[in-house]
Design an enzyme around this catalytic site. Structure first.
Site, PDB file in Angstrom:
ATOM      1  N   GLU A   1      37.749  20.883 -32.546  1.00 49.74           N
ATOM      2  CA  GLU A   1      38.910  21.546 -31.918  1.00 49.74           C
ATOM      3  C   GLU A   1      38.685  23.383 -32.158  1.00 49.74           C
ATOM      4  OE1 GLU A   1      40.787  21.205 -35.177  1.00 49.74           O
ATOM      5  OE2 GLU A   1      40.530  19.049 -36.073  1.00 49.74           O
TER       6      GLU A   1
ATOM      7  N   SER B   1      39.649  11.311 -36.722  1.00 45.07           N
ATOM      8  CA  SER B   1      37.963  11.709 -37.165  1.00 45.07           C
ATOM      9  C   SER B   1      37.339  12.314 -39.025  1.00 45.07           C
ATOM     10  CB  SER B   1      37.313  12.682 -36.554  1.00 45.07           C
ATOM     11  OG  SER B   1      38.505  14.013 -37.250  1.00 45.07           O
TER      12      SER B   1
ATOM     13  N   GLU C   1      34.758  25.045 -38.811  1.00 48.60           N
ATOM     14  CA  GLU C   1      34.417  23.853 -40.116  1.00 48.60           C
ATOM     15  C   GLU C   1      34.013  23.039 -39.539  1.00 48.60           C
ATOM     16  OE1 GLU C   1      38.685  22.579 -40.144  1.00 48.60           O
ATOM     17  OE2 GLU C   1      38.738  20.521 -40.228  1.00 48.60           O
TER      18      GLU C   1
ATOM     19  N   LYS D   1      43.100  18.172 -47.516  1.00 50.23           N
ATOM     20  CA  LYS D   1      43.917  17.288 -47.257  1.00 50.23           C
ATOM     21  C   LYS D   1      44.498  16.422 -47.766  1.00 50.23           C
ATOM     22  CE  LYS D   1      41.597  16.834 -42.536  1.00 50.23           C
ATOM     23  NZ  LYS D   1      40.861  16.749 -41.532  1.00 50.23           N
TER      24      LYS D   1
ATOM     25  N   HIS E   1      46.921  19.753 -41.973  1.00 56.63           N
ATOM     26  CA  HIS E   1      47.084  18.660 -41.953  1.00 56.63           C
ATOM     27  C   HIS E   1      46.307  17.138 -41.461  1.00 56.63           C
ATOM     28  CE1 HIS E   1      46.853  19.599 -36.761  1.00 56.63           C
ATOM     29  NE2 HIS E   1      45.569  19.838 -37.190  1.00 56.63           N
TER      30      HIS E   1
ATOM     31  N   ASP F   1      36.757  24.372 -34.960  1.00 54.43           N
ATOM     32  CA  ASP F   1      36.613  22.552 -35.935  1.00 54.43           C
ATOM     33  C   ASP F   1      35.468  22.054 -34.825  1.00 54.43           C
ATOM     34  OD1 ASP F   1      35.819  20.424 -37.740  1.00 54.43           O
ATOM     35  OD2 ASP F   1      37.710  20.247 -37.672  1.00 54.43           O
TER      36      ASP F   1
ATOM     37  N   ASP G   1      35.050  20.147 -44.383  1.00 54.94           N
ATOM     38  CA  ASP G   1      36.084  19.070 -44.088  1.00 54.94           C
ATOM     39  C   ASP G   1      35.305  18.157 -45.025  1.00 54.94           C
ATOM     40  OD1 ASP G   1      37.943  17.131 -43.956  1.00 54.94           O
ATOM     41  OD2 ASP G   1      38.084  17.631 -41.338  1.00 54.94           O
TER      42      ASP G   1
ATOM     43  N   HIS H   1      39.360  13.767 -30.470  1.00 49.11           N
ATOM     44  CA  HIS H   1      41.486  13.729 -30.378  1.00 49.11           C
ATOM     45  C   HIS H   1      41.933  13.867 -28.909  1.00 49.11           C
ATOM     46  CE1 HIS H   1      41.361  15.708 -34.413  1.00 49.11           C
ATOM     47  NE2 HIS H   1      41.506  14.305 -34.735  1.00 49.11           N
TER      48      HIS H   1
ATOM     49  N   LYS I   1      46.239  24.967 -41.372  1.00 48.28           N
ATOM     50  CA  LYS I   1      45.385  24.556 -40.237  1.00 48.28           C
ATOM     51  C   LYS I   1      46.387  23.804 -40.050  1.00 48.28           C
ATOM     52  CE  LYS I   1      42.355  21.103 -38.615  1.00 48.28           C
ATOM     53  NZ  LYS I   1      40.758  20.561 -38.889  1.00 48.28           N
TER      54      LYS I   1
ATOM     55  N   GLU J   1      46.455  16.893 -31.370  1.00 48.62           N
ATOM     56  CA  GLU J   1      47.120  17.853 -32.505  1.00 48.62           C
ATOM     57  C   GLU J   1      48.239  18.726 -31.570  1.00 48.62           C
ATOM     58  OE1 GLU J   1      43.714  19.040 -34.843  1.00 48.62           O
ATOM     59  OE2 GLU J   1      44.257  17.436 -35.826  1.00 48.62           O
TER      60      GLU J   1
HETATM   61  P1  PGA Z   1      41.450  13.887 -38.657  1.00 50.11           P
HETATM   62  O1  PGA Z   1      40.985  15.400 -38.222  1.00 50.11           O
HETATM   63  O2  PGA Z   1      42.371  14.558 -38.983  1.00 50.11           O
HETATM   64  O3  PGA Z   1      41.669  13.112 -37.443  1.00 50.11           O
HETATM   65  O4  PGA Z   1      40.742  13.288 -39.716  1.00 50.11           O
HETATM   66  C1  PGA Z   1      41.416  16.141 -38.338  1.00 50.11           C
HETATM   67  C2  PGA Z   1      39.736  17.181 -38.963  1.00 50.11           C
HETATM   68  O5  PGA Z   1      38.876  17.206 -38.737  1.00 50.11           O
HETATM   69  O6  PGA Z   1      40.538  18.907 -39.495  1.00 50.11           O
HETATM   70 ZN    ZN Z   2      38.184  19.232 -39.711  1.00 51.39          ZN
END
Ligand code: PGA
Ligand code: ZN
Length: 433
Positions: free
Chosen positions: A164, A42, A285, A337, A365, A242, A312, A155, A388, A205
């Site tokens: 999440e 995503s 998030e 990230k 991650h 999230d 994010d 996911h 995370k 995840e």
């Molecule tokens: P992604 O999702 O690694 O699939 O982009 C993680 C997130 O949205 O935090």
């Molecule tokens: Zn996110």
């Protein structure tokens, strides 16, 4: 002795079985550093570009041989002979070589691989763990883990709209204690789901992906599993979400097919506020979509003083996007990230920009990971107090927890567990650890 002698790129597999870039950098003294690059599902629209081959005859177009060729060709040519300790100069060399604003030519997967492998090689040359090489003598804070126990959204293939649902053992004394508590809740939840006849297979995840239709259904199950495992929901084990709202923002509305609802930005913000009021949620998030700056600012205004709001997709670990968001009053925390921006130097710039503005930092991650544990070291290096890194299942996720457990053991009495101390929006009393 820390002069770069060789740079070797390879194509390996990530946790979803997709190809990804691995890089090994070797120095004159024989030291080496190796890293494999994560990959999101995503993704934010303004992330640095992950270069894929788009050759449909190989890996359904997802090969990374072009990025690997850039590592072994142009990038190796430019950085071999440079000093691995000159991280900023090496990263700038790659940024200049790429020549685009978002690493679209060489690929952020290529530049990140080289950038982090260089740091790891330099750390190895100093016989120093990565967290200490990057963070210096004061690196000793073990982060609050945001442990993902229910997966939805992009996911998992259940109807849950939010991506999440995580728990944070804020009441634990140590990091290892936090992992133990998390594991106990995870297994209690599994038993509860099983007793209800729900599926207990896990998503990308490592969290469960039951056929829940609403956030409330997931939250009720989580708080009850926390209590059944013997902990107080809120005081000992808090909840973090999230929603990944960019994924269900369409035509100016928040459209949740699992729940069969469509909400305006104001209604969606109200809904989130009610969730924060009704459940022990300490962090949200991407509660609003990356393009809904107005909604983001309004939500920050309304609940930013009592809930951590982590950006994010809206910031993409980009120092310029973050600075713009800070000016607009968006969020009070940033998700970091490393592959969203593509070099270690720019990642650290983002962290500094956040910290100067009083925003908290959550190292993260991606949903596509490998056995690589760089982010565990980074979280400790930065003393940022939050990570995370998915659920307490699947080796791609537990590798990071295990690395943190080793770092905690190595630090011994110097180690400090962050608990809720760096979570924004909590009463100061709750933040003292
Ligand atoms: P992604 O999702 O690694 O699939 O982009 C993680 C997130 O949205 O935090
Ligand atoms: Zn996110």
């Amino acid at each position: 002795m820390t002069r770069i002698q060789r740079v070797n790129g390879y194509q390996v597999l990530d946790s979803r079985g997709n190809p990804t870039v691995e890089v090994e950098v070797g120095l004159e003294d024989g030291s080496a550093g190796r890293v494999s690059v994560p990959s999101g599902a995503s993704t934010g629209t303004r992330e640095a570009v992950e270069l894929r081959d788009h050759d449909s005859s190989r890996f359904h177009g997802r090969g990374v041989l072009n990025a690997v060729a850039h590592v072994n060709g142009e990038i190796a040519g430019a950085v071999i002979g440079m000093d691995a300790e000159d991280q900023v100069a090496i990263d700038q060399t790659m940024i200049d070589l790429d020549g685009t604003a978002n690493k679209a030519r060489l690929g952020a997967n290529a530049t990140l691989g080289v950038s982090v492998a260089v740091a790891k090689a330099a750390a190895a040359a100093h016989r120093t763990p990565l967290y200490r090489y990057v963070g210096g003598a004061s690196a000793r804070v073990l982060p609050l883990p945001m442990i993902n126990i229910i997966n939805g959204g992009a996911h998992a293939d259940n109807p849950l709209d939010f991506q999440e649902f995580m728990i944070g053992p804020v009441g634990a004394e140590t990091f290892s204690d936090a992992v133990r508590i998390g594991s106990e809740v995870f297994h209690t939840l599994k038993a509860d789901l099983s007793a209800e006849g729900q599926n207990t297979n896990v998503g990308d995840e490592g969290g469960f992906a039951p056929a829940f239709r609403s956030a409330e259904e997931a939250l009720d199950h989580i708080t009850s599993a926390v209590e059944r495992a013997g902990y107080r929901a809120g005081a000992e084990v808090a909840v973090l979400l999230d929603p990944a709202a960019s994924e269900f923002y369409t035509g100016g509305s928040y459209v949740c097919p699992g729940e069969s609802t469509t909400r305006s930005p104001d209604e969606h913000a109200d809904y989130l506020r009610r969730l924060v009021d009704g459940y022990p949620i300490i962090s949200l998030e991407d509660p609003m979509a990356q393009d809904d700056h107005e909604g983001w600012a309004r939500l920050t205004e309304s609940i930013g003083d009592r809930c951590q709001l982590v950006g994010d997709d809206v910031f993409c670990t980009n120092p310029a996007l973050l600075a713009d968001g800070i000016r607009r009053g968006i969020a009070n925390s940033v998700l970091v990230k490393i592959n969203q921006i593509g070099t270690l130097t720019e990642t650290l710039d983002t962290v500094r920009t956040a910290q100067r503005a009083g925003y908290s930092v959550v190292i993260s991650h991606r949903s596509g990971e490998t056995e690589d544990t760089t982010i565990a070291d980074l979280a400790v290096a930065l003393n940022c107090g939050q990570i995370k890194t998915g659920s307490l299942s699947r080796s791609d996720r537990t590798a990071k927890y295990n690395r943190l457990l080793r770092i905690e053991a190595q630090l011994g009495t110097q180690a400090r567990y962050a608990g809720a101390s760096t979570v924004k929006g909590l009463a100061p009393r709750a933040r003292v650890s």
